[in-house]
Design a protein around this motif. Structure first.
Motif, PDB file in Angstrom:
ATOM      1  N   PRO A   7       0.808  -1.216   0.000  1.00 16.65           N
ATOM      2  CA  PRO A   7       0.000   0.000   0.000  1.00 16.65           C
ATOM      3  C   PRO A   7       0.842   1.267   0.000  1.00 16.65           C
ATOM      4  O   PRO A   7       1.948   1.292   0.555  1.00 16.65           O
ATOM      5  N   GLY A   8       0.331   2.306  -0.599  1.00 19.17           N
ATOM      6  CA  GLY A   8       1.057   3.575  -0.607  1.00 19.17           C
ATOM      7  C   GLY A   8       0.281   4.626  -1.360  1.00 19.17           C
ATOM      8  O   GLY A   8      -0.763   4.333  -1.967  1.00 19.17           O
ATOM      9  N   SER A   9       0.798   5.861  -1.317  1.00 21.61           N
ATOM     10  CA  SER A   9       0.158   6.939  -2.082  1.00 21.61           C
ATOM     11  C   SER A   9       0.681   6.956  -3.523  1.00 21.61           C
ATOM     12  O   SER A   9      -0.033   7.374  -4.438  1.00 21.61           O
ATOM     13  N   PHE A  10       1.951   6.583  -3.688  1.00 19.80           N
ATOM     14  CA  PHE A  10       2.566   6.461  -5.021  1.00 19.80           C
ATOM     15  C   PHE A  10       2.266   7.661  -5.918  1.00 19.80           C
ATOM     16  O   PHE A  10       1.794   7.522  -7.044  1.00 19.80           O
ATOM     17  N   ASN A  11       2.560   8.815  -5.425  1.00 15.58           N
ATOM     18  CA  ASN A  11       2.217  10.040  -6.158  1.00 15.58           C
ATOM     19  C   ASN A  11       3.435  10.947  -6.332  1.00 15.58           C
ATOM     20  O   ASN A  11       3.553  11.937  -5.631  1.00 15.58           O
ATOM     21  N   PRO A  12       4.369  10.610  -7.250  1.00 13.98           N
ATOM     22  CA  PRO A  12       4.292   9.522  -8.207  1.00 13.98           C
ATOM     23  C   PRO A  12       4.982   8.253  -7.684  1.00 13.98           C
ATOM     24  O   PRO A  12       5.647   8.280  -6.659  1.00 13.98           O
ATOM     25  N   PHE A  13       4.802   7.176  -8.475  1.00 10.99           N
ATOM     26  CA  PHE A  13       5.500   5.906  -8.251  1.00 10.99           C
ATOM     27  C   PHE A  13       6.923   6.088  -8.782  1.00 10.99           C
ATOM     28  O   PHE A  13       7.116   6.507  -9.918  1.00 10.99           O
ATOM     29  N   HIS A  14       7.945   5.783  -7.948  1.00 11.35           N
ATOM     30  CA  HIS A  14       9.323   6.075  -8.372  1.00 11.35           C
ATOM     31  C   HIS A  14      10.266   4.869  -8.214  1.00 11.35           C
ATOM     32  O   HIS A  14       9.829   3.779  -7.811  1.00 11.35           O
ATOM     33  N   GLU A  15      11.552   5.094  -8.507  1.00 14.02           N
ATOM     34  CA  GLU A  15      12.577   4.035  -8.473  1.00 14.02           C
ATOM     35  C   GLU A  15      12.616   3.299  -7.134  1.00 14.02           C
ATOM     36  O   GLU A  15      12.847   2.093  -7.088  1.00 14.02           O
TER      37      GLU A  15
END
Ligand code: PNS
Length: 155
Positions: A7-15
């Protein structure tokens, strides 16, 4: 089958997120990216945005043969999302929540999140993956901050 829910916000999804997934795939058969809403952070529930095309391509490549890293989004509590998404099938599926840790600050934050989630009734275990040292300084908020400066410079 061993399934990790990430789970995460991933804002943005990064390396850094991608690295956590690659490490997790050494132990789990599947890693579900579960993008949720953190009320403390600016975020939209979908779609998954990427820090760079190379991160997007690598994630795509991981999914090419089998759907090893599916993407889902959820609103509301993580507990409710987990309850609704896990398949109760006589122990054939084993689930865990995974999170990445870059530093002690992350550890303290995630520990509290875990305790809250357990109090709310999440029963599957939580596992933590230490970020590769190359990515310890990378955060979605820093990436968003940089993007804002670039917008100002370009515009
Ligand atoms: O740490 P992140 O990446 O900002 O995580 C965001 C997310 C969406 C996973 C987290 O905020 C979350 O679980 N939100 C849903 C609300 C919830 O279940 N909270 C329970 C702990 S207080």
């Amino acid at each position: 089958m061993k399934v990790a829910i990430y789970p995460g916000s991933f804002n943005p999804f990064h390396e850094g997120h991608l690295d956590v997934i690659k490490q997790a795939l050494k132990l789990f058969d599947k890693v579900v990216i579960a993008k949720g809403l953190n009320p403390e952070k600016p975020s939209v529930v979908s779609p998954l945005t990427f820090s760079s095309p190379s991160v997007m391509m690598e994630l795509k490549a991981l999914n090419e043969k089998e759907d090893k890293v599916p993407y889902e989004s959820f609103m509301g509590l993580l507990k409710d999302y987990i309850e609704n998404s896990i398949v109760h099938s006589d122990g054939i599926m084993e689930y865990a929540v995974i999170k990445g840790l870059r530093n002690g600050q992350d550890l303290e934050y995630e520990k509290n999140q875990q305790y809250w989630n357990e109090d709310l009734g999440i029963e599957i275990p939580f596992f933590y993956i230490i970020s590769d040292r190359k990515y310890c300084h990378i955060s979605s908020s820093a990436i968003r901050g940089l993007a804002k400066f670039r917008e100002v410079e370009d515009g």
